[in-house]
Design an enzyme around this catalytic site. Structure first.
Site, PDB file in Angstrom:
ATOM      1  N   ASN A   1       1.195  -1.196  -0.179  1.00  0.00           N
ATOM      2  CA  ASN A   1       0.146  -0.088   0.418  1.00  0.00           C
ATOM      3  C   ASN A   1       1.227   1.438  -0.100  1.00  0.00           C
ATOM      4  OD1 ASN A   1      -1.861   2.020   0.157  1.00  0.00           O
ATOM      5  ND2 ASN A   1      -2.196   1.138   2.622  1.00  0.00           N
ATOM      6  N   TRP A   2       1.202   1.528  -1.089  1.00  0.00           N
ATOM      7  CA  TRP A   2       1.584   2.891  -1.477  1.00  0.00           C
ATOM      8  C   TRP A   2       1.198   4.333  -0.958  1.00  0.00           C
ATOM      9  CZ3 TRP A   2       4.588   2.456  -7.013  1.00  0.00           C
ATOM     10  CH2 TRP A   2       4.657   1.125  -6.951  1.00  0.00           C
TER      11      TRP A   2
ATOM     12  N   HIS B   1      -9.648   0.359   5.112  1.00  0.00           N
ATOM     13  CA  HIS B   1      -8.862   1.084   5.344  1.00  0.00           C
ATOM     14  C   HIS B   1      -8.584   2.074   7.095  1.00  0.00           C
ATOM     15  CE1 HIS B   1      -4.304   2.464   6.883  1.00  0.00           C
ATOM     16  NE2 HIS B   1      -4.183   1.428   5.753  1.00  0.00           N
TER      17      HIS B   1
ATOM     18  N   GLU C   1      -7.185   4.328   7.988  1.00  0.00           N
ATOM     19  CA  GLU C   1      -6.953   6.001   7.568  1.00  0.00           C
ATOM     20  C   GLU C   1      -8.114   6.769   6.974  1.00  0.00           C
ATOM     21  OE1 GLU C   1      -2.632   5.789   5.324  1.00  0.00           O
ATOM     22  OE2 GLU C   1      -1.168   5.293   7.189  1.00  0.00           O
TER      23      GLU C   1
ATOM     24  N   GLU D   1      -5.496  -4.827  10.457  1.00  0.00           N
ATOM     25  CA  GLU D   1      -4.546  -4.020  10.843  1.00  0.00           C
ATOM     26  C   GLU D   1      -5.745  -3.143  12.266  1.00  0.00           C
ATOM     27  OE1 GLU D   1      -2.871  -3.023   7.014  1.00  0.00           O
ATOM     28  OE2 GLU D   1      -4.612  -1.676   6.990  1.00  0.00           O
TER      29      GLU D   1
ATOM     30  N   GLY E   1       2.108   2.142  10.788  1.00  0.00           N
ATOM     31  CA  GLY E   1       3.139   3.038  10.758  1.00  0.00           C
ATOM     32  C   GLY E   1       3.650   3.952  12.111  1.00  0.00           C
TER      33      GLY E   1
ATOM     34  N   SER F   1       3.278  -2.169  10.559  1.00  0.00           N
ATOM     35  CA  SER F   1       4.960  -2.442  10.905  1.00  0.00           C
ATOM     36  C   SER F   1       5.430  -3.257  10.781  1.00  0.00           C
ATOM     37  CB  SER F   1       4.654  -1.919  12.145  1.00  0.00           C
ATOM     38  OG  SER F   1       4.334  -0.634  12.625  1.00  0.00           O
TER      39      SER F   1
ATOM     40  N   GLY G   1       2.750  -1.033   3.858  1.00  0.00           N
ATOM     41  CA  GLY G   1       2.687  -0.345   4.287  1.00  0.00           C
ATOM     42  C   GLY G   1       4.410   0.517   4.011  1.00  0.00           C
ATOM     43  N   GLY G   2       4.842   1.469   4.755  1.00  0.00           N
ATOM     44  CA  GLY G   2       5.623   2.397   4.628  1.00  0.00           C
ATOM     45  C   GLY G   2       6.762   1.164   3.919  1.00  0.00           C
TER      46      GLY G   2
HETATM   47  C1  PEP Z   1      -1.176  -0.035   5.834  1.00  0.00           C
HETATM   48  O1  PEP Z   1      -1.078   1.133   5.936  1.00  0.00           O
HETATM   49  O2  PEP Z   1      -1.687  -0.662   5.354  1.00  0.00           O
HETATM   50  C2  PEP Z   1       0.107  -0.319   7.051  1.00  0.00           C
HETATM   51  C3  PEP Z   1       0.103  -1.424   7.364  1.00  0.00           C
HETATM   52  O3  PEP Z   1       1.048   0.397   6.973  1.00  0.00           O
HETATM   53  P1  PEP Z   1       2.380   0.450   7.856  1.00  0.00           P
HETATM   54  O4  PEP Z   1       2.814  -1.131   7.256  1.00  0.00           O
HETATM   55  O5  PEP Z   1       3.406   1.447   7.816  1.00  0.00           O
HETATM   56  O6  PEP Z   1       2.179   0.101   9.656  1.00  0.00           O
END
Ligand code: PEP
Length: 259
Positions: free
Chosen positions: A9-10, A95, A97, A167, A173, A213, A234-235
């Site tokens: 997930n960019w 998601h 966010e 999640e 993050g 993470s 994500g990151g």
């Molecule tokens: C995400 O945004 O779905 C996610 C899991 O982010 P991160 O890996 O950065 O925690």
């Protein structure tokens, strides 16, 4: 056997040039991924460019959300039909966010899910509790509410077309991932609910990803947990070598469980 799935997930990152370069590096590093499926979800503006870079190769394209209608007066929105047209086969929905920043409700996420399925997009439905909810012992009721609302009224077969992502909001993050045990416990709970909402067979077949993470140095342990069928990243998906390492670890676990 559930084939592990790794989804990058960019988020809101990447100019066209950066997106092309990242997709190209992932494509070149994963020429023939075996025992694992891989999906990249760039921002809307980069979908066409990344589709071109990925071509007909094994890495699939996904979007980070969609609208619930096929077309219409919805300024700034993108429909499932448009996503299919640009080459998407997947879409992230719910998601945290978007739940928090955009105020997406369970009801809206359900409408999006139905629309995505109607257009033959495979939804990844995200659920997860906040740190406060976990502190209060509300992890199971929170994810149960999100899952029930997201799947309410869907035909059993339609539920079989969905991937879930657990999640925990406190892990996204933050650099603090859920342990394999913590995630496995919630995944097992979600699978039990899927048995009730769909069927035992569908529950056993449905992939439940962990997200929060995930990095190259914890992916192996997380994906080795039998209830975890891959990762939403994500990151760490913004760095090609790190993302490739995550995919390779998932592939190793997938291959080992076939032996
Ligand atoms: C995400 O945004 O779905 C996610 C899991 O982010 P991160 O890996 O950065 O925690």
């Amino acid at each position: 056997m559930r084939t592990p799935l790794i989804v990058g997930n960019w988020k809101m990152h990447g100019t066209l040039g950066e997106a092309r370069a990242l997709a190209g590096a992932v494509r070149d590093g994963l020429k023939r991924p075996r025992g694992v499926e891989v999906v990249l979800c760039p921002s809307f503006t980069a979908l066409a460019a990344v589709a071109e870079v990925l071509g007909t190769g094994p890495i699939q394209l996904g979007a980070q959300t969609c609208h619930h209608e096929a077309a219409g007066a919805h300024t700034g929105e993108v429909s499932p039909a448009m996503l299919v047209d640009v080459g998407c086969r997947w879409v992230l929905l719910g998601h945290s966010e978007r739940r928090k920043e955009i105020g997406e409700s369970d009801g809206l996420i359900y409408q999006k899910l139905r629309a995505a399925l109607a257009h033959k997009l495979r939804p990844v439905l995200c659920v997860g509790e906040t740190a406060e909810e976990r502190r209060q012992g509300l992890t199971f009721p929170t994810v149960e509410g999100q899952l029930r609302a997201g799947l309410a009224g869907l035909a059993v077969d339609a539920i079989g077309g969905i991937v879930l992502a657990y999640e925990p909001v406190w892990a996204i993050g933050t650099g603090v991932n859920a342990t394999p045990g913590q995630a496995g416990e919630v995944h097992g709970y979600l699978r039990g609910l899927l048995s009730e909402l769909a069927s035992k067979e569908i529950a056993q077949k449905t992939r439940i990803l962990y997200g929060g993470s995930v990095k190259a140095d914890n992916a192996g342990d997380l994906v080795a947990e039998p209830e975890i069928d891959g990762a939403l990243v994500g990151g760490a998906s913004l760095n090609a070598p790190g993302f490739i390492a995550i995919v390779k670890q998932a592939a190793r676990v997938g291959a080992a469980s076939k032996e």
